[in-house]
Design a protein around this motif. Structure first.
Motif, PDB file in Angstrom:
ATOM      1  N   HIS A 153      22.154  35.929  36.198  1.00 26.11           N
ATOM      2  CA  HIS A 153      21.881  34.723  37.184  1.00 26.11           C
ATOM      3  C   HIS A 153      23.362  34.466  37.727  1.00 26.11           C
ATOM      4  O   HIS A 153      23.923  33.530  37.667  1.00 26.11           O
ATOM      5  N   PRO A 154      24.198  35.704  38.080  1.00 28.67           N
ATOM      6  CA  PRO A 154      25.547  35.344  38.586  1.00 28.67           C
ATOM      7  C   PRO A 154      25.617  34.275  39.891  1.00 28.67           C
ATOM      8  O   PRO A 154      24.555  34.169  40.805  1.00 28.67           O
ATOM      9  N   ASP A 155      26.727  33.571  39.882  1.00 28.26           N
ATOM     10  CA  ASP A 155      27.034  32.957  41.196  1.00 28.26           C
ATOM     11  C   ASP A 155      28.447  33.007  41.594  1.00 28.26           C
ATOM     12  O   ASP A 155      29.347  32.720  40.640  1.00 28.26           O
ATOM     13  N   PHE A 156      28.451  33.578  42.919  1.00 31.95           N
ATOM     14  CA  PHE A 156      30.051  33.773  43.217  1.00 31.95           C
ATOM     15  C   PHE A 156      30.300  33.038  44.828  1.00 31.95           C
ATOM     16  O   PHE A 156      29.381  33.116  45.595  1.00 31.95           O
ATOM     17  N   LYS A 157      31.107  32.177  44.675  1.00 37.59           N
ATOM     18  CA  LYS A 157      31.336  31.470  45.843  1.00 37.59           C
ATOM     19  C   LYS A 157      32.703  31.748  46.618  1.00 37.59           C
ATOM     20  O   LYS A 157      33.746  31.986  45.641  1.00 37.59           O
ATOM     21  N   VAL A 158      32.602  31.686  47.785  1.00 35.88           N
ATOM     22  CA  VAL A 158      34.274  31.852  48.470  1.00 35.88           C
ATOM     23  C   VAL A 158      34.290  30.551  49.194  1.00 35.88           C
ATOM     24  O   VAL A 158      33.750  30.161  50.136  1.00 35.88           O
ATOM     25  N   ARG A 159      35.050  29.605  48.622  1.00 30.69           N
ATOM     26  CA  ARG A 159      35.297  28.029  48.982  1.00 30.69           C
ATOM     27  C   ARG A 159      36.337  28.244  49.932  1.00 30.69           C
ATOM     28  O   ARG A 159      37.413  28.604  49.929  1.00 30.69           O
ATOM     29  N   ILE A 160      35.951  27.668  51.317  1.00 30.12           N
ATOM     30  CA  ILE A 160      36.845  27.813  52.465  1.00 30.12           C
ATOM     31  C   ILE A 160      36.802  26.185  52.911  1.00 30.12           C
ATOM     32  O   ILE A 160      35.979  25.552  53.017  1.00 30.12           O
ATOM     33  N   THR A 161      38.364  25.861  52.850  1.00 36.03           N
ATOM     34  CA  THR A 161      38.540  24.482  53.261  1.00 36.03           C
ATOM     35  C   THR A 161      39.519  24.396  54.325  1.00 36.03           C
ATOM     36  O   THR A 161      40.599  25.238  54.494  1.00 36.03           O
ATOM     37  N   GLY A 202      45.207  27.392  59.555  1.00 33.42           N
ATOM     38  CA  GLY A 202      44.047  26.414  59.485  1.00 33.42           C
ATOM     39  C   GLY A 202      43.185  26.304  58.541  1.00 33.42           C
ATOM     40  O   GLY A 202      42.475  25.323  58.411  1.00 33.42           O
ATOM     41  N   SER A 203      43.190  27.286  57.411  1.00 31.73           N
ATOM     42  CA  SER A 203      42.015  26.888  56.332  1.00 31.73           C
ATOM     43  C   SER A 203      42.414  27.809  55.131  1.00 31.73           C
ATOM     44  O   SER A 203      43.345  28.730  55.189  1.00 31.73           O
ATOM     45  N   VAL A 204      42.132  27.508  54.025  1.00 30.18           N
ATOM     46  CA  VAL A 204      42.556  28.106  52.630  1.00 30.18           C
ATOM     47  C   VAL A 204      41.256  28.710  51.926  1.00 30.18           C
ATOM     48  O   VAL A 204      40.038  28.020  52.420  1.00 30.18           O
ATOM     49  N   CYS A 205      41.078  29.356  51.163  1.00 35.11           N
ATOM     50  CA  CYS A 205      39.988  29.920  50.396  1.00 35.11           C
ATOM     51  C   CYS A 205      40.194  30.042  48.734  1.00 35.11           C
ATOM     52  O   CYS A 205      41.147  30.141  48.559  1.00 35.11           O
ATOM     53  N   GLU A 206      39.116  29.913  48.086  1.00 37.52           N
ATOM     54  CA  GLU A 206      39.080  30.261  46.774  1.00 37.52           C
ATOM     55  C   GLU A 206      38.063  30.870  46.363  1.00 37.52           C
ATOM     56  O   GLU A 206      36.867  30.452  46.513  1.00 37.52           O
ATOM     57  N   PHE A 207      38.247  32.041  45.429  1.00 44.74           N
ATOM     58  CA  PHE A 207      37.112  32.735  44.997  1.00 44.74           C
ATOM     59  C   PHE A 207      36.579  31.995  43.507  1.00 44.74           C
ATOM     60  O   PHE A 207      37.247  31.757  42.675  1.00 44.74           O
ATOM     61  N   GLU A 208      35.325  31.707  43.371  1.00 45.44           N
ATOM     62  CA  GLU A 208      34.837  31.049  42.360  1.00 45.44           C
ATOM     63  C   GLU A 208      33.606  31.899  41.816  1.00 45.44           C
ATOM     64  O   GLU A 208      32.985  32.525  42.236  1.00 45.44           O
ATOM     65  N   PHE A 209      33.522  31.730  40.519  1.00 50.06           N
ATOM     66  CA  PHE A 209      32.381  32.537  39.662  1.00 50.06           C
ATOM     67  C   PHE A 209      31.871  31.757  38.502  1.00 50.06           C
ATOM     68  O   PHE A 209      32.476  31.181  37.892  1.00 50.06           O
ATOM     69  N   LEU A 251      30.426  38.166  52.133  1.00 53.94           N
ATOM     70  CA  LEU A 251      31.014  38.604  50.783  1.00 53.94           C
ATOM     71  C   LEU A 251      30.212  37.848  49.561  1.00 53.94           C
ATOM     72  O   LEU A 251      29.927  38.699  48.412  1.00 53.94           O
ATOM     73  N   GLU A 252      30.089  36.961  49.690  1.00 53.55           N
ATOM     74  CA  GLU A 252      29.083  36.260  48.574  1.00 53.55           C
ATOM     75  C   GLU A 252      27.951  37.191  48.261  1.00 53.55           C
ATOM     76  O   GLU A 252      27.718  37.333  46.967  1.00 53.55           O
ATOM     77  N   LYS A 253      27.313  37.385  49.356  1.00 48.48           N
ATOM     78  CA  LYS A 253      25.851  37.964  49.171  1.00 48.48           C
ATOM     79  C   LYS A 253      26.085  39.190  48.532  1.00 48.48           C
ATOM     80  O   LYS A 253      25.598  39.725  47.772  1.00 48.48           O
ATOM     81  N   LYS A 254      26.956  39.991  49.030  1.00 51.43           N
ATOM     82  CA  LYS A 254      27.399  41.553  48.483  1.00 51.43           C
ATOM     83  C   LYS A 254      27.838  41.499  46.969  1.00 51.43           C
ATOM     84  O   LYS A 254      27.484  42.292  46.215  1.00 51.43           O
ATOM     85  N   VAL A 255      28.562  40.496  46.690  1.00 47.32           N
ATOM     86  CA  VAL A 255      29.168  40.519  45.427  1.00 47.32           C
ATOM     87  C   VAL A 255      28.209  40.259  44.407  1.00 47.32           C
ATOM     88  O   VAL A 255      28.205  40.637  43.323  1.00 47.32           O
ATOM     89  N   PRO A 307      37.354  28.572  39.664  1.00 44.95           N
ATOM     90  CA  PRO A 307      38.062  29.642  39.964  1.00 44.95           C
ATOM     91  C   PRO A 307      38.394  30.693  39.149  1.00 44.95           C
ATOM     92  O   PRO A 307      38.252  30.958  38.063  1.00 44.95           O
ATOM     93  N   LEU A 308      38.643  32.328  39.799  1.00 45.84           N
ATOM     94  CA  LEU A 308      38.704  33.084  38.871  1.00 45.84           C
ATOM     95  C   LEU A 308      39.716  33.074  37.698  1.00 45.84           C
ATOM     96  O   LEU A 308      39.636  33.504  36.801  1.00 45.84           O
ATOM     97  N   ALA A 309      40.797  32.539  37.951  1.00 43.80           N
ATOM     98  CA  ALA A 309      41.808  32.341  36.989  1.00 43.80           C
ATOM     99  C   ALA A 309      41.406  31.517  35.535  1.00 43.80           C
ATOM    100  O   ALA A 309      41.959  31.724  34.515  1.00 43.80           O
ATOM    101  N   LYS A 310      40.231  30.800  35.814  1.00 41.32           N
ATOM    102  CA  LYS A 310      39.730  30.129  34.592  1.00 41.32           C
ATOM    103  C   LYS A 310      38.522  30.774  33.910  1.00 41.32           C
ATOM    104  O   LYS A 310      37.620  30.277  33.014  1.00 41.32           O
ATOM    105  N   ILE A 311      38.208  31.858  34.310  1.00 44.61           N
ATOM    106  CA  ILE A 311      37.282  32.805  33.679  1.00 44.61           C
ATOM    107  C   ILE A 311      37.907  33.048  32.362  1.00 44.61           C
ATOM    108  O   ILE A 311      38.771  33.980  32.194  1.00 44.61           O
ATOM    109  N   ALA A 312      36.987  32.788  31.285  1.00 44.25           N
ATOM    110  CA  ALA A 312      37.778  32.907  29.823  1.00 44.25           C
ATOM    111  C   ALA A 312      37.523  34.326  29.488  1.00 44.25           C
ATOM    112  O   ALA A 312      38.549  35.126  28.752  1.00 44.25           O
ATOM    113  N   SER A 313      36.438  34.977  29.707  1.00 46.28           N
ATOM    114  CA  SER A 313      36.052  36.203  29.347  1.00 46.28           C
ATOM    115  C   SER A 313      36.618  37.681  29.965  1.00 46.28           C
ATOM    116  O   SER A 313      36.557  37.469  31.350  1.00 46.28           O
TER     117      SER A 313
END
Length: 556
Positions: free
Chosen positions: A390-398, A408-415, A375-379, A425-431
């Protein structure tokens, strides 16, 4: 998909009826023309809050109605049933919301009065908004995890995990009940056991109690029933009764049937009536025989009826209520045994289940990590096409520390849009413009996994230029292959990709302002003129030529 939208007295829009088509629909108009009215109407139907100030001037109420159509209604029908609402007929979902100036508003779903909460629940299924000040489902880490799992296609693994997790929850509930159980005294224990014995002795069932009550009623009125049923049987089937008279009528009508065809038909009808009355007479005779109760039978019926009435007075008016209380008393007694041993057994069961569930959660974690990397690669690839250098998109899995519904695990989309800046986290993107393009990239990548019918993008092209606008338009058009897409745009490069085009215009006089929404034919001169306006000048020959080139190259 959204098929039809009717708006009345919403802000500056007096009235509009719009037919929608599949695919990619663009909404354009001058800045301040009122494009937000259309998005506001959809937001109202999605169950979002709306103040009375949205009601048009000189009006007491505004209303918005929509018809949506689904080829497969299984999921939406399930939501409707959970809300106690009528399911879709012929695939159609009909929504209506009225906002009143001086009284409470109303919501209707498939013609049935409903609540705003239900409208919100249904709205989560059919529409997803992306833009400033709109609800973002992808802000929720829970929803992000659900989307990642859909993308990873791990439904069977999750079902296996959740089955064991359900057993763990059941054991934890039993432990809580054991720890919270009140200690019963010896007298209380004895009384409860005696009550259970009395209830069990009645062998309660709905059918059995109905039969008992009928038998009791018949027994109490047996003399009257006996006498009158015998009298009826005698009148019908006795000597010189109805059956005898009908037999004579059959004989006489038969004698004239050779001379009169109508008499033959009437004779057959008399014969049919005679057979039916004879049967009725026999049944009344049987009824009179069944009204004979021995003293022993009568005593048993009275005793059983008294016992049932006594139990009913104590524990409820129906068999179901009585049996429920009986089971509760039995559960309390069961909890009075060796509480410590019972708790230990449940705890051991939980540990056994955790041993079984752990390898499943490990498999789920690996599948999520693999899907997250893809998903990271395609996004990121799509983000580069939509203007990010130079975008950076991460799927943080813990991995989770405890066994839970997250498998057994959770994730967070980050950009992050800029190099050297850590992804957030996406919720903290200002624009809002950046956020909308990130959502576009995610939605395009996950189109197969996301089942939302209508995706609404508000100025997804904010702060991007012409070439990037063309890329954004192309991605929106691609996304519309799996979803119905509606996009408010100021870029002609995006607007040219629309298979459908809505124009919002504002009209003003010295004393009145109104908004009009109209549909432009995809290849009409009106649309060329609108694209030329967006390019800078609708009267410019070069702008008109450029507009035609955009339509020719972008619309298939």
């Amino acid at each position: 998909m959204l098929e039809f939208l009717k708006i009345e007295n919403l802000a500056l829009l007096k009235s509009a009826q719009l037919d929608f088509k599949r695919g990619f629909t663009v909404v354009t108009g001058e800045t301040g023309a009122g494009k937000s009215v259309l998005l506001g109407a959809l937001s109202i139907l999605a169950g979002n809050r709306a103040g009375k100030e949205i009601i048009g001037s000189n009006s007491e109420r505004c209303s918005v109605e929509a018809v949506l159509n689904f080829t497969e209604t299984g999921r939406i029908d399930e939501i409707l049933k959970d809300c106690g609402l009528p399911v879709c007929e012929d695939g159609a979902l009909v929504l209506r919301r009225i906002i009143e100036r001086n009284k409470a508003g109303k919501c209707f779903v498939n013609g049935s009065l409903s609540t705003l909460a239900n409208l919100q629940k249904i709205g989560e299924f059919w529409v997803d908004f992306h833009g400033s000040n709109e609800p973002q489902k992808l802000f929720s880490s829970k929803n992000q995890l659900m989307m990642l799992d859909d993308f990873a296609k791990i439904g069977e693994l999750k079902a296996e995990y959740l089955a064991f997790y359900g057993e763990i929850l059941a054991s934890e509930k039993r432990i809580a009940e054991l720890k919270g159980a009140k200690k019963m005294s010896a007298d209380e224990m004895e009384f409860a056991k005696s009550q259970i014995e009395k209830i069990d002795a009645l062998r309660l069932s709905e059918e059995g109690i109905a039969e008992l009550e009928n038998s009791y009623k018949l027994m109490e009125n047996s003399r009257e029933v006996l006498e009158k049923s015998q009298a009826v049987a005698e009148m019908l089937g006795g000597e010189d009764g109805v059956c005898d008279k009908l037999a004579c009528a059959i004989r006489l009508s038969g004698e004239i049937s050779n001379s009169c065809a109508e008499a033959s038909a009437l004779a057959r009808r008399i014969n049919e009536v005679s057979i039916e009355i004879s049967d009725i007479s026999d049944e009344f005779s049987s009824l009179s025989e069944n009204c004979s109760f021995t003293e022993e039978d009568a005593l048993q019926i009275r005793e059983r009826m008294d016992a049932w009435l006594n139990i009913r007075r104590k524990y409820g008016s129906s068999v179901r209520e009585v049996l429920k209380i009986r089971d509760e008393m039995a559960q309390k007694i069961a909890l009075q045994g060796d509480v410590k041993a019972s708790i230990k057994r449940e705890e051991e069961n939980i540990e056994r289940l955790k041993v079984l569930i752990f390898p499943i959660s490990e498999k789920i974690l690996k599948e999520r990590e693999k899907a997250g990397a893809l998903l990271e690669k395609k996004v990121v690839s799509l983000l580069k096409k939509t203007g990010f250098k130079h975008p950076d998109f991460k799927v943080r899995i813990t991995a989770s520390e405890v066994v839970g519904a997250d498998c057994g695990s959770v994730c967070e989309f980050e950009f992050s849009a800029n190099p050297g800046q850590a992804p957030l986290p996406l919720a903290k993107i200002a624009s809002s413009g950046e956020l909308a393009r990130v959502m576009l990239a995610i939605k395009t990548t996950m189109a197969d996994a996301d089942h939302t019918a209508l995706l609404v993008f508000d100025e997804v092209d904010a702060n991007v230029g012409g070439e990037i606008g063309a890329e954004v338009g192309g991605e929106l058009a691609k996304l519309s292959g799996e979803h119905q897409v509606l996009c408010v745009t100021h870029l002609p490069q995006v607007a040219a990709f629309g298979a459908n085009h809505l124009l919002v215009e504002k009209f003003q006089t010295s004393s009145f302002t109104s908004v009009k929404i109209s549909e432009l034919n995809p290849n009409s001169e009106e649309r060329v003129s609108e694209l030329a306006r967006m390019l800078g000048d609708r009267n410019s020959a070069s702008a008109l030529t450029h507009a035609r080139e955009l339509l020719t190259s972008k619309i298939s």
